[in-house]
Design a protein around this motif. Structure first.
Motif, PDB file in Angstrom:
ATOM      1  N   ASN A   8       0.812  -1.093  -0.066  1.00 15.74           N
ATOM      2  CA  ASN A   8       0.072  -0.143   0.086  1.00 15.74           C
ATOM      3  C   ASN A   8       0.772   1.225   0.021  1.00 15.74           C
ATOM      4  O   ASN A   8       0.349   2.425  -0.082  1.00 15.74           O
ATOM      5  CB  ASN A   8      -0.866   0.055   1.265  1.00 15.74           C
ATOM      6  CG  ASN A   8      -1.765  -1.097   1.156  1.00 15.74           C
ATOM      7  OD1 ASN A   8      -2.664  -1.378   0.035  1.00 15.74           O
ATOM      8  ND2 ASN A   8      -2.058  -1.669   2.233  1.00 15.74           N
ATOM      9  N   SER A   9       2.160   1.245   0.253  1.00 15.91           N
ATOM     10  CA  SER A   9       2.939   2.149   0.169  1.00 15.91           C
ATOM     11  C   SER A   9       3.157   3.029  -1.354  1.00 15.91           C
ATOM     12  O   SER A   9       2.879   2.135  -2.246  1.00 15.91           O
ATOM     13  CB  SER A   9       4.402   1.988   0.263  1.00 15.91           C
ATOM     14  OG  SER A   9       5.641   2.885   0.204  1.00 15.91           O
ATOM     15  N   GLU A  10       3.425   4.256  -1.195  1.00 17.45           N
ATOM     16  CA  GLU A  10       3.678   5.069  -2.581  1.00 17.45           C
ATOM     17  C   GLU A  10       4.670   4.397  -3.236  1.00 17.45           C
ATOM     18  O   GLU A  10       4.986   4.828  -4.406  1.00 17.45           O
ATOM     19  CB  GLU A  10       3.350   6.484  -2.183  1.00 17.45           C
ATOM     20  CG  GLU A  10       2.279   7.117  -1.683  1.00 17.45           C
ATOM     21  CD  GLU A  10       2.309   8.369  -1.478  1.00 17.45           C
ATOM     22  OE1 GLU A  10       3.311   9.181  -1.948  1.00 17.45           O
ATOM     23  OE2 GLU A  10       1.342   9.159  -0.738  1.00 17.45           O
ATOM     24  N   GLN A  12       7.490   2.341  -4.740  1.00 22.84           N
ATOM     25  CA  GLN A  12       7.447   0.932  -5.533  1.00 22.84           C
ATOM     26  C   GLN A  12       8.027  -0.237  -4.605  1.00 22.84           C
ATOM     27  O   GLN A  12       9.262  -0.026  -3.988  1.00 22.84           O
ATOM     28  CB  GLN A  12       8.037   1.211  -6.807  1.00 22.84           C
ATOM     29  CG  GLN A  12       7.229   1.955  -7.679  1.00 22.84           C
ATOM     30  CD  GLN A  12       8.098   2.440  -9.087  1.00 22.84           C
ATOM     31  OE1 GLN A  12       9.195   2.709  -8.779  1.00 22.84           O
ATOM     32  NE2 GLN A  12       7.274   2.513 -10.267  1.00 22.84           N
TER      33      GLN A  12
END
Length: 125
Positions: A8-10, A12
């Protein structure tokens, strides 16, 4: 070496993986000459695509932190204490500058940045 990726992290997944391996090198958990799991093995362990791991490993190789050997595992070549060339120092400075500028622009005082920098440095050998 414990790797935890956040889907869910921005950031990659390949970058998260590369960053965590870099931190393991900085902390002394991974040392010069240690090997990383094969691309396929790392992908299976983390439940991610083989190409994602491959992209991480290639980025680490470009940064001069690992050596990829054909049909072998990746070998750590970073973490060795040596004097950096001026171009390498400039590269680090250029990477830090926008992060520090953003922190300053958001209101972080110079003393707070120095304290934060020191706290982070204590994590590494």
């Amino acid at each position: 070496m414990q790797i935890q990726l956040d889907p869910n992290s921005e950031l990659q997944l390949y970058k998260q993986l590369a960053n965590q391996i870099i931190e393991c090198i900085a902390q002394g958990e991974l040392k010069n000459g240690d090997t990383l799991p094969s691309v396929r093995s790392m992908a299976t362990d983390l439940g991610i695509n083989v190409s994602t791991v491959s992209k991480s490993y290639h980025e680490l190789e470009e940064k001069g932190l690992i050596e990829l050997k054909p049909k072998a595992k990746a070998v750590i070549i970073g973490g060795q204490k040596r004097a950096l060339e001026e171009t390498e120092v400039e590269k680090v400075e250029n990477a830090l500058k926008p992060i520090m500028a953003e922190a300053f622009a958001r209101g972080l005082e110079k003393e707070q940045m120095t304290s934060l920098f020191q706290r982070i440095l204590k994590q590494w050998k």
